[in-house]
Scaffold this motif. Structure first.
Motif, PDB file in Angstrom:
ATOM      1  N   ASP A  78       0.827  -1.202   0.000  1.00  0.00           N
ATOM      2  CA  ASP A  78       0.000   0.000   0.000  1.00  0.00           C
ATOM      3  C   ASP A  78       0.868   1.262   0.000  1.00  0.00           C
ATOM      4  OD1 ASP A  78       0.075  -0.840   3.161  1.00  0.00           O
ATOM      5  OD2 ASP A  78       0.011   1.337   2.918  1.00  0.00           O
ATOM      6  N   ARG A  79       0.254   2.361  -0.397  1.00  0.00           N
ATOM      7  CA  ARG A  79       0.977   3.609  -0.621  1.00  0.00           C
ATOM      8  C   ARG A  79       1.700   4.102   0.633  1.00  0.00           C
ATOM      9  NH1 ARG A  79      -2.231   9.254  -1.717  1.00  0.00           N
ATOM     10  NH2 ARG A  79      -0.594  10.456  -2.749  1.00  0.00           N
ATOM     11  N   GLU A  80       1.012   4.142   1.749  1.00  0.00           N
ATOM     12  CA  GLU A  80       1.612   4.653   2.974  1.00  0.00           C
ATOM     13  C   GLU A  80       2.777   3.784   3.435  1.00  0.00           C
ATOM     14  OE1 GLU A  80      -1.154   5.477   6.056  1.00  0.00           O
ATOM     15  OE2 GLU A  80      -2.341   6.878   4.865  1.00  0.00           O
ATOM     16  N   GLU A  81       2.632   2.473   3.311  1.00  0.00           N
ATOM     17  CA  GLU A  81       3.707   1.578   3.709  1.00  0.00           C
ATOM     18  C   GLU A  81       4.911   1.732   2.797  1.00  0.00           C
ATOM     19  OE1 GLU A  81       5.775  -1.438   5.782  1.00  0.00           O
ATOM     20  OE2 GLU A  81       4.106  -0.108   6.283  1.00  0.00           O
ATOM     21  N   ALA A  82       4.685   1.854   1.494  1.00  0.00           N
ATOM     22  CA  ALA A  82       5.783   2.033   0.546  1.00  0.00           C
ATOM     23  C   ALA A  82       6.507   3.349   0.800  1.00  0.00           C
ATOM     24  CB  ALA A  82       5.243   1.990  -0.886  1.00  0.00           C
ATOM     25  N   PHE A  83       5.752   4.400   1.094  1.00  0.00           N
ATOM     26  CA  PHE A  83       6.345   5.711   1.379  1.00  0.00           C
ATOM     27  C   PHE A  83       7.188   5.645   2.652  1.00  0.00           C
ATOM     28  CE2 PHE A  83       5.964  10.094   3.109  1.00  0.00           C
ATOM     29  CZ  PHE A  83       6.529  10.781   2.046  1.00  0.00           C
ATOM     30  N   ARG A  84       6.660   5.003   3.686  1.00  0.00           N
ATOM     31  CA  ARG A  84       7.383   4.892   4.952  1.00  0.00           C
ATOM     32  C   ARG A  84       8.659   4.084   4.774  1.00  0.00           C
ATOM     33  NH1 ARG A  84       8.249   1.396   8.794  1.00  0.00           N
ATOM     34  NH2 ARG A  84       7.026  -0.214   7.747  1.00  0.00           N
ATOM     35  N   ARG A  85       8.576   2.974   4.034  1.00  0.00           N
ATOM     36  CA  ARG A  85       9.751   2.144   3.811  1.00  0.00           C
ATOM     37  C   ARG A  85      10.802   2.870   2.984  1.00  0.00           C
ATOM     38  NH1 ARG A  85       7.678  -4.048   2.529  1.00  0.00           N
ATOM     39  NH2 ARG A  85       6.720  -4.452   4.570  1.00  0.00           N
ATOM     40  N   ALA A  86      10.365   3.675   2.016  1.00  0.00           N
ATOM     41  CA  ALA A  86      11.306   4.422   1.188  1.00  0.00           C
ATOM     42  C   ALA A  86      12.134   5.377   2.048  1.00  0.00           C
ATOM     43  CB  ALA A  86      10.559   5.189   0.102  1.00  0.00           C
ATOM     44  N   ILE A  87      11.464   6.098   2.933  1.00  0.00           N
ATOM     45  CA  ILE A  87      12.179   7.015   3.831  1.00  0.00           C
ATOM     46  C   ILE A  87      13.144   6.239   4.721  1.00  0.00           C
ATOM     47  CG2 ILE A  87      11.914   8.679   5.716  1.00  0.00           C
ATOM     48  CD1 ILE A  87       9.172   9.385   4.481  1.00  0.00           C
ATOM     49  N   ILE A 170      18.784   6.892 -10.919  1.00  0.00           N
ATOM     50  CA  ILE A 170      17.417   6.617 -10.484  1.00  0.00           C
ATOM     51  C   ILE A 170      17.163   5.118 -10.440  1.00  0.00           C
ATOM     52  CG2 ILE A 170      14.998   6.808 -11.179  1.00  0.00           C
ATOM     53  CD1 ILE A 170      15.485   9.648 -11.957  1.00  0.00           C
ATOM     54  N   GLU A 171      17.716   4.375 -11.392  1.00  0.00           N
ATOM     55  CA  GLU A 171      17.569   2.917 -11.364  1.00  0.00           C
ATOM     56  C   GLU A 171      18.220   2.329 -10.114  1.00  0.00           C
ATOM     57  OE1 GLU A 171      19.282   1.760 -15.054  1.00  0.00           O
ATOM     58  OE2 GLU A 171      17.468   2.207 -16.233  1.00  0.00           O
ATOM     59  N   LYS A 172      19.328   2.906  -9.694  1.00  0.00           N
ATOM     60  CA  LYS A 172      19.990   2.447  -8.454  1.00  0.00           C
ATOM     61  C   LYS A 172      19.113   2.712  -7.247  1.00  0.00           C
ATOM     62  CE  LYS A 172      24.329   2.896  -5.889  1.00  0.00           C
ATOM     63  NZ  LYS A 172      25.670   3.562  -5.845  1.00  0.00           N
ATOM     64  N   ILE A 173      18.471   3.867  -7.212  1.00  0.00           N
ATOM     65  CA  ILE A 173      17.567   4.188  -6.102  1.00  0.00           C
ATOM     66  C   ILE A 173      16.371   3.243  -6.107  1.00  0.00           C
ATOM     67  CG2 ILE A 173      15.980   5.950  -5.215  1.00  0.00           C
ATOM     68  CD1 ILE A 173      18.009   8.050  -6.164  1.00  0.00           C
ATOM     69  N   LEU A 177      15.087   0.749  -3.071  1.00  0.00           N
ATOM     70  CA  LEU A 177      13.736   0.752  -2.509  1.00  0.00           C
ATOM     71  C   LEU A 177      12.997  -0.555  -2.775  1.00  0.00           C
ATOM     72  CD1 LEU A 177      12.603   4.373  -3.453  1.00  0.00           C
ATOM     73  CD2 LEU A 177      13.827   3.589  -1.423  1.00  0.00           C
ATOM     74  N   GLY A 178      13.525  -1.380  -3.669  1.00  0.00           N
ATOM     75  CA  GLY A 178      12.858  -2.633  -3.989  1.00  0.00           C
ATOM     76  C   GLY A 178      11.578  -2.455  -4.767  1.00  0.00           C
ATOM     77  N   LEU A 179      11.505  -1.395  -5.584  1.00  0.00           N
ATOM     78  CA  LEU A 179      10.300  -1.118  -6.369  1.00  0.00           C
ATOM     79  C   LEU A 179      10.588  -1.365  -7.845  1.00  0.00           C
ATOM     80  CD1 LEU A 179       9.109   2.192  -4.659  1.00  0.00           C
ATOM     81  CD2 LEU A 179       8.286  -0.141  -4.245  1.00  0.00           C
ATOM     82  N   PRO A 180       9.821  -2.219  -8.512  1.00  0.00           N
ATOM     83  CA  PRO A 180      10.069  -2.538  -9.918  1.00  0.00           C
ATOM     84  C   PRO A 180       9.503  -1.460 -10.840  1.00  0.00           C
ATOM     85  CG  PRO A 180       8.165  -3.756  -9.143  1.00  0.00           C
ATOM     86  CD  PRO A 180       8.699  -3.009  -7.951  1.00  0.00           C
TER      87      PRO A 180
END
Length: 214
Positions: A78-87, A170-173, A177-180
């Protein structure tokens, strides 16, 4: 003498202004209003701006030409979890090596993150921006603060000539983050990489010999 004094005053004023901007950016971290450094973010429309021509810039905007376009990322939870994990993941990486990546600004209300990474030019930086949308997509934008001329061509497989350094950062970032990529499935299914030079692929609709028209 007066010229030297004026130059010193100008340098001092510039240093004070730069320091003030940095302090403001630090103070607004995790607040609701965008910082001065958010060069590619439009807070009124909550979107990332298109790249300007003749800049070392890439973005996931749909209207970008191929040499400035890169796929947005896909949120796998979910969006909030992905945002929190990214930070969390970016902060952890910055704590290990502060020279590799730094968070400049976070706007939780807009799900927006502004980062800096080392640029191509010596002692320069690239601004990288991520905007987590409510439809499961993360829009991206990366721009060099110092613009350099692009190389004349590239021969590395899967490379797209133009702004390759920004694309790779950006691909490294994204890997951090583990986002495809959002278009990963389509690219794996039907995409084919063909070098511009030294290839024998026939372009559909064109013929090597007029006899082929018969």
């Amino acid at each position: 003498r007066y010229s030297s004094l004026s130059s010193n005053l100008l340098r001092s004023s510039t240093t004070m202004i730069t320091s003030s901007i940095a302090a403001v950016c630090f103070l607004v971290l995790f607040t609701s209003e965008p910082c001065f450094g958010a060069t590619g973010y439009d807070p009124n429309q909550v979107r990332l701006k298109s790249c300007e021509p003749n800049t070392n810039c890439v973005s996931s905007g749909f209207n970008e030409p191929p040499n400035r376009y890169l796929s947005p990322l896909r949120i796998v939870n979910d969006r909030e979890e992905a945002f929190r994990r990214a930070i969390r993941d970016i902060t952890a990486e910055a704590s290990k090596n502060s020279a590799s990546i730094q968070i400049v600004e976070v706007l939780p209300r807009d799900f927006y993150i502004h980062l800096t990474v080392p640029g191509t030019a010596p002692a320069s930086f690239d601004d990288v921006e991520l905007l987590f949308r409510d439809d499961g997509i993360v829009n991206l934008r990366g721009e060099a603060r110092v613009t350099l001329p692009p190389p004349p061509f590239c021969i590395k497989k899967n490379c797209i000539n133009g702004n390759m350094d920004q694309r790779e950062r950006i691909e490294k970032i994204a890997r951090l983050l583990g986002l495809p990529p959002a278009d990963q499935a389509q690219m794996q299914k039907g995409a084919k990489w063909t070098p511009i030079f030294f290839n024998s692929d026939r372009v559909p609709g064109f013929y090597d010999d007029y006899d082929d028209y018969d």
